[in-house]
Design an enzyme around this catalytic site. Structure first.
Site: not given
Length: 227
Positions: A17, A19
């Site tokens: 991932d 953010d």
């Protein structure tokens, strides 16, 4: 957590991932959102609200922000356009790579894992941010929230990313920061590790169903000979 098993019978790839996992982007979100709200003559939001709200894509963020400040639903399209403009202008300017993130990516790549970045952030913003922060070189693929028909926590983006990597979900590790990543990984059949420092909608990340938790990505220790 114990070393990750790689090699012929272990992990072949990792999906990471963006953010809250690789980069602390809250500053960018706060600035872009508040410039958007100023354009609409609406009140500003604070960092705590943004931290609770990010993670499900820009569309969700804009809709929740308008509801939070009393903006009419009919203003969504205008807000969306202004937000895209402002975010493109600040992307990465108020963001910082988390300690251990670059080292962790290098360690995973050196262990022979193919890496893909999978985020709910729009694709163009994700690619530009990774390049600006010097992380793009680690990834064979970068897929944003607009790359597939559905976003995390739906498993479809993970399944499609595994297909692009040429790996099966059971041998593809998901590394994220929230229940969105955990739920998507479980539904797709991927093992999942969560970082403890990210954005999990104001909830303790330890409550999410994961195979492990790490304080830094470089705490993930590939061990080809681990059993």
């Amino acid at each position: 957590m114990p070393p990750l098993r790689t090699g012929p019978d272990g992990l072949q790839a990792a999906i990471i991932d963006l953010d809250g996992t690789l980069v602390d982007t809250l500053g960018d979100f706060v600035v872009a959102l508040n410039r958007t709200l100023a354009d609409l003559a609406l009140p500003a939001v604070d960092r705590a609200f943004v931290e609770r709200t990010v993670g499900k894509g820009s569309e969700h963020l804009i809709a929740r922000t308008l509801a939070h400040v009393g903006g009419a639903v009919a203003r969504y399209e205008h807000a969306w356009g202004r937000y895209q403009h402002h975010y493109a202008a600040v992307n990465g300017e108020h963001a910082a790579v988390f300690p251990g993130a670059a080292e962790g990516l290098r360690r995973l790549a050196d262990a022979g894992l193919r890496l893909a970045c999978l985020t709910n952030k729009p694709q163009a913003f994700a690619q530009a941010l990774l390049e600006r922060k010097g992380l793009a070189r680690y990834f064979a693929f970068v897929f944003g929230g607009d790359a597939f028909e559905r976003k995390k926590p739906d498993p479809l983006p993970l399944i499609r990313t595994c297909a692009a990597l040429g790996t099966v979900p059971g041998r593809t590790l998901m590394v994220g920061d929230s229940i969105n990543d955990a739920q998507a990984a479980r539904a797709a059949g991927c093992p999942v590790v969560l970082v403890t420092y990210g954005y999990n909608h104001g909830e303790p990340v330890g409550d999410a169903d994961a195979d492990g938790y790490v304080d830094r990505i470089d705490a993930l220790m590939p061990a080809p000979d681990a059993c």
